[in-house]
Each structure stands twice: as C-alpha cells, then as structure tokens.
Design a protein around this motif. Structure first.
Motif, PDB file in Angstrom:
ATOM      1  N   UNK A 138       0.806  -1.212   0.000  1.00 36.34           N
ATOM      2  CA  UNK A 138       0.000   0.000   0.000  1.00 36.34           C
ATOM      3  C   UNK A 138       0.839   1.262   0.000  1.00 36.34           C
ATOM      4  N   UNK A 139       1.899   1.291   0.804  1.00 35.50           N
ATOM      5  CA  UNK A 139       2.742   2.487   0.885  1.00 35.50           C
ATOM      6  C   UNK A 139       3.469   2.734  -0.428  1.00 35.50           C
ATOM      7  N   UNK A 140       4.020   1.673  -1.012  1.00 36.46           N
ATOM      8  CA  UNK A 140       4.752   1.835  -2.281  1.00 36.46           C
ATOM      9  C   UNK A 140       3.824   2.317  -3.390  1.00 36.46           C
ATOM     10  N   UNK A 141       2.658   1.677  -3.496  1.00 35.85           N
ATOM     11  CA  UNK A 141       1.717   2.060  -4.543  1.00 35.85           C
ATOM     12  C   UNK A 141       1.142   3.451  -4.295  1.00 35.85           C
ATOM     13  N   UNK A 142       0.902   3.773  -3.032  1.00 35.31           N
ATOM     14  CA  UNK A 142       0.321   5.087  -2.754  1.00 35.31           C
ATOM     15  C   UNK A 142       1.311   6.204  -3.076  1.00 35.31           C
ATOM     16  N   UNK A 143       2.578   5.971  -2.844  1.00 29.74           N
ATOM     17  CA  UNK A 143       3.582   6.973  -3.211  1.00 29.74           C
ATOM     18  C   UNK A 143       3.582   7.192  -4.725  1.00 29.74           C
ATOM     19  N   UNK A 144       3.466   6.099  -5.477  1.00 34.79           N
ATOM     20  CA  UNK A 144       3.405   6.213  -6.938  1.00 34.79           C
ATOM     21  C   UNK A 144       2.135   6.946  -7.377  1.00 34.79           C
ATOM     22  N   UNK A 145       1.020   6.633  -6.736  1.00 37.22           N
ATOM     23  CA  UNK A 145      -0.236   7.317  -7.067  1.00 37.22           C
ATOM     24  C   UNK A 145      -0.128   8.807  -6.763  1.00 37.22           C
ATOM     25  N   UNK A 146       0.491   9.151  -5.631  1.00 31.34           N
ATOM     26  CA  UNK A 146       0.667  10.551  -5.276  1.00 31.34           C
ATOM     27  C   UNK A 146       1.464  11.293  -6.336  1.00 31.34           C
ATOM     28  N   UNK A 147       2.568  10.690  -6.762  1.00 31.15           N
ATOM     29  CA  UNK A 147       3.399  11.323  -7.791  1.00 31.15           C
ATOM     30  C   UNK A 147       2.648  11.439  -9.108  1.00 31.15           C
ATOM     31  N   UNK A 148       1.892  10.395  -9.465  1.00 29.48           N
ATOM     32  CA  UNK A 148       1.128  10.415 -10.716  1.00 29.48           C
ATOM     33  C   UNK A 148       0.083  11.528 -10.702  1.00 29.48           C
ATOM     34  N   UNK A 149      -0.661  11.625  -9.610  1.00 27.78           N
ATOM     35  CA  UNK A 149      -1.747  12.606  -9.533  1.00 27.78           C
ATOM     36  C   UNK A 149      -1.190  14.026  -9.504  1.00 27.78           C
ATOM     37  N   UNK A 150      -0.151  14.257  -8.729  1.00 25.38           N
ATOM     38  CA  UNK A 150       0.445  15.593  -8.692  1.00 25.38           C
ATOM     39  C   UNK A 150       0.971  15.989 -10.067  1.00 25.38           C
ATOM     40  N   UNK A 151       1.605  15.058 -10.738  1.00 22.81           N
ATOM     41  CA  UNK A 151       2.107  15.333 -12.084  1.00 22.81           C
ATOM     42  C   UNK A 151       0.952  15.669 -13.031  1.00 22.81           C
ATOM     43  N   UNK A 152      -0.165  14.938 -12.897  1.00 18.68           N
ATOM     44  CA  UNK A 152      -1.331  15.198 -13.741  1.00 18.68           C
ATOM     45  C   UNK A 152      -1.919  16.575 -13.450  1.00 18.68           C
ATOM     46  N   UNK A 153      -2.010  16.925 -12.171  1.00 17.63           N
ATOM     47  CA  UNK A 153      -2.547  18.241 -11.812  1.00 17.63           C
ATOM     48  C   UNK A 153      -1.703  19.367 -12.410  1.00 17.63           C
ATOM     49  N   UNK A 154      -0.397  19.156 -12.435  1.00 13.67           N
ATOM     50  CA  UNK A 154       0.499  20.229 -12.892  1.00 13.67           C
ATOM     51  C   UNK A 154       0.509  20.357 -14.406  1.00 13.67           C
ATOM     52  N   UNK A 155       0.514  19.219 -15.108  1.00  7.98           N
ATOM     53  CA  UNK A 155       0.797  19.253 -16.545  1.00  7.98           C
ATOM     54  C   UNK A 155      -0.392  18.967 -17.456  1.00  7.98           C
ATOM     55  N   UNK A 156      -1.444  18.322 -16.956  1.00  5.14           N
ATOM     56  CA  UNK A 156      -2.534  17.980 -17.858  1.00  5.14           C
ATOM     57  C   UNK A 156      -3.424  19.191 -18.116  1.00  5.14           C
TER      58      UNK A 156
END
Length: 324
Positions: free
Chosen positions: A118-136
């Motif tokens: 859960x921790x590993x995947x959640x860190x990846x999800x956090x990075x993915x979502x933040x990246x999407x918020x910034x660039x999409x």
C-alpha cells in the motif's frame, strides 16, 4: 436487448473505482472497535469480525477491478485521466494502508505485506496525480472537491501502521507529505466553495472528507510523537470544529439521493471516533469517553445504513451504470 451475460459485462465496464471507499469505512470501523476493546474493555470480537469483512470486501472489489482492467482497459484509463474520478483511484491504496492498521494486532505479517504494498503504490499514485494536476490541460477550479485530498493527503494515514513496520523516519516522510498538501488543498477547496458554483449533488457527501486529514493526522501524529502535545491538540480540535460545521449541513445531506459517494461519510467519522478515544486515553477527560461512545454508535449506524443502501442500489441496477 442485452443478454444477462452481456448486461453483466456492461456493468463491469462501469464498475467505479470509488467502490473501494467502502473498504476505507469498514477498516476504520474495525480499528475504532479494536481501540475500544483495548482501551475501554469493550466486548472482544467486534473488531475482529469487521476486520475479516473488510478484507473480504477488498478482495472481492480487487478481483472485479482487475477483471475490468483486463476486459475494459480504456475504461480504466479514462477513469485515471478524469479530473474528478482519478482522485478516487487512491481509495485502493489508502484501503491497503488502513487494512494494514486493522490487521496490525491480529496478523502482523499480513499487516506488513499490506502496508508495504500500500505504501509503495500510494507513493506512486501521489506522484502520478500531482504530475497530472500540474501538466494535464483542461483542469478547472470547478473540478476540485474534497475528494482531491485522497491521493495526496492520504499519505497522512501511512504512519498508523508504518511506524511499526518501517520506523519513525519513514512515517514522518509520509506524514509530512500529507500534512503540507492538506494545507495547500484545503485553501484551494475553501476558495472554490466560497467563490464558485456549488458542487454537483453526487459530490456533496465528499465534504465529509474535510474531517479526515486532521482526525487521521492526529492518530498518526500520536503514533509518531508518542505523546500528546500542543500540535496534537491543534489537529484534534480542528477536526472537532470541522465536525461541528458539518453537523450544521446534515439537513442538506439528508435530502440527497443515494450515491456511492455517500461512503465518504464513513472513514472520516471513523477517524474522528478513534481520535476522540485516543484523546480520552491521553488526557483522562471523561467528556471524550462519552463522545467516543456516541460517535461509535453513530458510526455503526452509518455503516449499517450504507451497506443496506449499497446492496439495494446494486439490486436495482443503480450502480455500475453509465453516468447520466
């Protein structure tokens, strides 16, 4: 006319990732009961049973979502690209972190595996979502809702089991991410609520998510610091004030049609229930003990209602259907 098999496939295509928010609520109830058993001597067994139910529900939902990913990969991709729905994707990983907390005292090895994944995947999800918020492109202020807390602020629950499994520094890492972005997103959400059009009805229950960061943050902070201090009190009393503010909105919530987003009532309420019990344990003030019993009764009633309404909605084909 669709055959039963075709109809079931079509419902699978529209199976929402937000369904995992039910696991968050159930795991929160399990931990609230476990803490009551440990601190107040409540009859044992309730926390164990709800933990088992939480694991079964998660396993069932995970199988269905994996089937959806294999049969309808584009539907899953669209969900994870959607400016509103992508935030609910993190309910999967937050569910794993909460299940790790619920199983910590029962099956430590299982808890460790759940937390690590859960921790590993959640860190990846956090990075993915933040990246999407910034660039999409195409994201607008009206897309934001308290559900945006889930992917980023969800990090704040990681130390609940993470302190045991990975040590304090890892716990502080996740806690820091959740705390800082809670303040950032909270500011944006308040701005959106005051100066822009009201959120659609199906997202109104997500207002209860405003309660989760300070309440869950208080639980995590006690785990990390080991004692109640001034900052812990700030977190708890912030949660208490938000709960009062939400209580004023109850007549409005009561008029809403049932949506799956109603499960947003469950985990924040569970977090406040646990936080109130821990506040009693830390201070010895009897008022907090009374409030815990009241909140626990309310939480059990809310979970029972949500299970009933969800089962009825499934039976009447009101869930897993194309959005109107």
């Amino acid at each position: 006319m669709n055959t039963p098999t075709a109809a079931s496939h079509n419902r699978l295509q529209h199976f929402p990732v937000a369904f995992f928010s039910s696991v968050m609520g159930l795991a929160g109830l399990a931990m609230a009961l476990q803490q009551g058993e440990a601190i107040l001597g409540l009859p044992r067994g309730g926390g164990y049973v709800v933990t088992i139910v939480s694991l079964i529900v998660f396993a069932l939902l995970a199988v269905l979502y994996v089937m959806k990913a294999f049969r309808y990969p584009e539907a899953v991709a669209q969900e994870w690209r959607h400016p509103v729905k992508m935030s609910f994707g993190a309910t999967i990983t937050v569910s794993l972190l909460l299940l790790a907390g619920a199983t910590l005292g029962l099956w430590p090895t299982l808890s460790y595996v759940l937390w690590l994944v859960g921790a590993a995947l959640h860190l990846l999800v956090t990075l993915y979502v933040l990246n999407a918020w910034i660039y999409k492109p195409g994201f607008e202020i009206t897309h934001i809702s308290p559900a945006w807390f889930i992917p980023v602020v969800g990090n704040i629950v990681a130390p609940i089991a993470g302190v045991t499994h990975a040590g304090p520094e890892t716990g502080w890492f996740f806690f820091s991410i959740g705390l800082v972005f809670w303040l950032v997103l909270f500011t944006i959400i308040v701005y959106r609520m005051i100066f822009h059009q009201p959120m659609p009805e199906r997202l109104l229950p997500t207002f209860f998510i405003l309660l989760a960061p300070p309440a869950a943050g208080f639980i995590a902070y006690l785990k990390l610091s080991g004692a109640l201090d001034g900052f812990g009190r700030v977190l708890f009393h912030t949660a208490a004030f938000i709960a009062m503010l939400l209580a004023l909105q109850l007549p409005r919530f009561a008029r809403l049609k049932f949506f799956l987003s109603w499960w947003a009532y469950s985990f924040p309420l569970a977090a406040l229930t646990i936080a109130t019990l821990l506040m009693f344990h830390a201070t010895g003030v009897g008022f907090f003990k009374i409030v815990y019993y009241l909140l626990l009764a309310l939480l059990c009633g809310v979970i029972a209602l949500l299970l009933t309404l969800t089962a009825r909605a499934i039976a009447h084909n009101e869930i897993c259907t194309p959005e109107q």
